[in-house]
Design a protein around this motif. Structure first.
Motif, PDB file in Angstrom:
ATOM      1  N   VAL A   8     -11.445   0.586 -17.397  1.00  0.00           N
ATOM      2  CA  VAL A   8     -12.879   0.489 -17.143  1.00  0.00           C
ATOM      3  C   VAL A   8     -13.490   1.881 -17.041  1.00  0.00           C
ATOM      4  N   LEU A   9     -12.802   2.781 -16.389  1.00  0.00           N
ATOM      5  CA  LEU A   9     -13.318   4.140 -16.259  1.00  0.00           C
ATOM      6  C   LEU A   9     -13.373   4.855 -17.601  1.00  0.00           C
ATOM      7  N   SER A  10     -12.295   4.780 -18.356  1.00  0.00           N
ATOM      8  CA  SER A  10     -12.176   5.605 -19.553  1.00  0.00           C
ATOM      9  C   SER A  10     -12.604   4.899 -20.833  1.00  0.00           C
ATOM     10  N   GLY A  11     -12.452   3.588 -20.896  1.00  0.00           N
ATOM     11  CA  GLY A  11     -12.768   2.865 -22.114  1.00  0.00           C
ATOM     12  C   GLY A  11     -11.705   3.029 -23.192  1.00  0.00           C
ATOM     13  N   ASN A  12     -10.558   3.573 -22.828  1.00  0.00           N
ATOM     14  CA  ASN A  12      -9.497   3.863 -23.791  1.00  0.00           C
ATOM     15  C   ASN A  12      -8.160   3.547 -23.119  1.00  0.00           C
ATOM     16  N   PRO A  13      -7.296   2.751 -23.753  1.00  0.00           N
ATOM     17  CA  PRO A  13      -6.043   2.369 -23.097  1.00  0.00           C
ATOM     18  C   PRO A  13      -5.100   3.551 -22.863  1.00  0.00           C
ATOM     19  N   ASP A  14      -5.112   4.521 -23.770  1.00  0.00           N
ATOM     20  CA  ASP A  14      -4.242   5.690 -23.589  1.00  0.00           C
ATOM     21  C   ASP A  14      -4.704   6.542 -22.413  1.00  0.00           C
ATOM     22  N   ASP A  15      -6.017   6.770 -22.335  1.00  0.00           N
ATOM     23  CA  ASP A  15      -6.557   7.540 -21.212  1.00  0.00           C
ATOM     24  C   ASP A  15      -6.362   6.784 -19.895  1.00  0.00           C
ATOM     25  N   ALA A  16      -6.472   5.459 -19.952  1.00  0.00           N
ATOM     26  CA  ALA A  16      -6.263   4.648 -18.750  1.00  0.00           C
ATOM     27  C   ALA A  16      -4.837   4.815 -18.234  1.00  0.00           C
ATOM     28  N   ALA A  17      -3.871   4.767 -19.143  1.00  0.00           N
ATOM     29  CA  ALA A  17      -2.472   4.953 -18.741  1.00  0.00           C
ATOM     30  C   ALA A  17      -2.254   6.352 -18.177  1.00  0.00           C
ATOM     31  N   ASP A  18      -2.894   7.347 -18.790  1.00  0.00           N
ATOM     32  CA  ASP A  18      -2.773   8.721 -18.286  1.00  0.00           C
ATOM     33  C   ASP A  18      -3.386   8.850 -16.890  1.00  0.00           C
ATOM     34  N   LEU A  19      -4.545   8.213 -16.688  1.00  0.00           N
ATOM     35  CA  LEU A  19      -5.181   8.254 -15.368  1.00  0.00           C
ATOM     36  C   LEU A  19      -4.270   7.645 -14.302  1.00  0.00           C
ATOM     37  N   VAL A  20      -3.697   6.497 -14.604  1.00  0.00           N
ATOM     38  CA  VAL A  20      -2.809   5.834 -13.652  1.00  0.00           C
ATOM     39  C   VAL A  20      -1.596   6.712 -13.371  1.00  0.00           C
ATOM     40  N   GLN A  21      -1.021   7.256 -14.426  1.00  0.00           N
ATOM     41  CA  GLN A  21       0.172   8.089 -14.259  1.00  0.00           C
ATOM     42  C   GLN A  21      -0.123   9.319 -13.402  1.00  0.00           C
ATOM     43  N   GLU A  22      -1.223  10.003 -13.684  1.00  0.00           N
ATOM     44  CA  GLU A  22      -1.592  11.184 -12.896  1.00  0.00           C
ATOM     45  C   GLU A  22      -1.857  10.815 -11.441  1.00  0.00           C
ATOM     46  N   ALA A  23      -2.574   9.713 -11.235  1.00  0.00           N
ATOM     47  CA  ALA A  23      -2.906   9.297  -9.866  1.00  0.00           C
ATOM     48  C   ALA A  23      -1.640   8.920  -9.091  1.00  0.00           C
ATOM     49  N   LEU A  24      -0.745   8.184  -9.738  1.00  0.00           N
ATOM     50  CA  LEU A  24       0.489   7.789  -9.045  1.00  0.00           C
ATOM     51  C   LEU A  24       1.393   8.987  -8.784  1.00  0.00           C
ATOM     52  N   LEU A  25       1.356   9.954  -9.673  1.00  0.00           N
ATOM     53  CA  LEU A  25       2.123  11.176  -9.447  1.00  0.00           C
ATOM     54  C   LEU A  25       1.608  11.906  -8.208  1.00  0.00           C
ATOM     55  N   LYS A  26       0.279  12.004  -8.090  1.00  0.00           N
ATOM     56  CA  LYS A  26      -0.302  12.642  -6.905  1.00  0.00           C
ATOM     57  C   LYS A  26      -0.032  11.813  -5.645  1.00  0.00           C
ATOM     58  N   LEU A  27      -0.092  10.492  -5.797  1.00  0.00           N
ATOM     59  CA  LEU A  27       0.164   9.616  -4.656  1.00  0.00           C
ATOM     60  C   LEU A  27       1.609   9.724  -4.182  1.00  0.00           C
ATOM     61  N   SER A  28       2.537   9.869  -5.106  1.00  0.00           N
ATOM     62  CA  SER A  28       3.949   9.936  -4.713  1.00  0.00           C
ATOM     63  C   SER A  28       4.228  11.138  -3.817  1.00  0.00           C
ATOM     64  N   ASP A  29       3.493  12.222  -4.029  1.00  0.00           N
ATOM     65  CA  ASP A  29       3.674  13.412  -3.195  1.00  0.00           C
ATOM     66  C   ASP A  29       3.195  13.193  -1.759  1.00  0.00           C
ATOM     67  N   THR A  30       2.210  12.321  -1.590  1.00  0.00           N
ATOM     68  CA  THR A  30       1.614  12.118  -0.265  1.00  0.00           C
ATOM     69  C   THR A  30       1.829  10.698   0.263  1.00  0.00           C
ATOM     70  N   TRP A  31       2.769   9.962  -0.324  1.00  0.00           N
ATOM     71  CA  TRP A  31       2.943   8.549   0.015  1.00  0.00           C
ATOM     72  C   TRP A  31       3.211   8.323   1.492  1.00  0.00           C
ATOM     73  N   ARG A  32       4.038   9.161   2.113  1.00  0.00           N
ATOM     74  CA  ARG A  32       4.368   8.948   3.531  1.00  0.00           C
ATOM     75  C   ARG A  32       3.123   8.976   4.414  1.00  0.00           C
ATOM     76  N   ARG A  33       2.200   9.846   4.093  1.00  0.00           N
ATOM     77  CA  ARG A  33       0.964   9.949   4.868  1.00  0.00           C
ATOM     78  C   ARG A  33       0.002   8.815   4.515  1.00  0.00           C
ATOM     79  N   VAL A  34      -0.100   8.488   3.237  1.00  0.00           N
ATOM     80  CA  VAL A  34      -1.079   7.515   2.768  1.00  0.00           C
ATOM     81  C   VAL A  34      -0.690   6.086   3.125  1.00  0.00           C
ATOM     82  N   ARG A  35       0.571   5.750   3.083  1.00  0.00           N
ATOM     83  CA  ARG A  35       0.976   4.357   3.323  1.00  0.00           C
ATOM     84  C   ARG A  35       0.642   3.895   4.731  1.00  0.00           C
ATOM     85  N   ASN A  36       0.457   4.813   5.646  1.00  0.00           N
ATOM     86  CA  ASN A  36       0.093   4.453   7.013  1.00  0.00           C
ATOM     87  C   ASN A  36      -1.405   4.205   7.175  1.00  0.00           C
ATOM     88  N   LYS A  37      -2.172   4.519   6.149  1.00  0.00           N
ATOM     89  CA  LYS A  37      -3.622   4.284   6.188  1.00  0.00           C
ATOM     90  C   LYS A  37      -3.896   2.803   5.931  1.00  0.00           C
TER      91      LYS A  37
END
Length: 156
Positions: free
Chosen positions: A20-49
């Motif tokens: 929905v954000l990008s309008g492109n399936p490749d960009d969508a997959a890249d967005l998810v991958q980048e976001a999950l990569l950033k989330l994995s670094d901070t998961w211990r802090r974020v999962r408690n939210k």
């Protein structure tokens, strides 16, 4: 909840949001991958939210804006992208109509009606005010309401 469980449970929804954000399936997959990569670094802090998914959606929205700003400086092309992503649960006509809306209006409608998020959460994710969320939704719905009437006039 562990990170892998979160990704398995919410991955498809995040991919739809990225599309929905990008309008492109490749960009969508890249967005998810980048976001999950950033989330994995901070998961211990974020999962408690209260809502780790909102955190990921915010990352994706900000990343998309960052990419859009960088691409805006690049040269534009007349080439039409090949193929498209279709959601197996959606009707093609609805997605075609949504795709014709400006990005912010499309994003607000999908977050409000498809993801069933309240205005305040949409505003937080997109970094805008609640009033802007409501005005973007109003304008988008007005645009979508006008189109069928115009089509009927053309047919007669």
């Amino acid at each position: 909840m562990e990170f892998e469980d979160f990704v398995r449970a919410r991955g498809p929804a995040l991919l739809r949001y990225g599309y929905v954000l990008s309008g492109n399936p490749d960009d969508a997959a890249d967005l998810v991958q980048e976001a999950l990569l950033k989330l994995s670094d901070t998961w211990r802090r974020v999962r408690n939210k209260d809502n780790p998914e909102a955190y990921v959606r915010t990352i994706m929205a900000r990343q998309h804006i960052s990419w859009w700003r960088r691409r805006r400086r690049e040269h534009l092309t007349d080439d039409v992208p090949e193929g498209s992503y279709t959601d197996r649960h959606a009707t093609g006509e609805l997605w075609r109509e949504l795709a014709s809306l400006p990005r912010k209006q499309r994003t607000v409608l999908v977050l409000r009606y498809f993801e069933d998020l309240p205005d305040q959460e949409i505003a937080d994710i997109l970094g805008i005010s609640c009033g802007t969320v409501r005005s973007q939704a109003f304008r988008a719905l007005q645009t979508l309401r006008v189109r069928p009437a115009m089509l009927e006039r053309r047919r007669t």
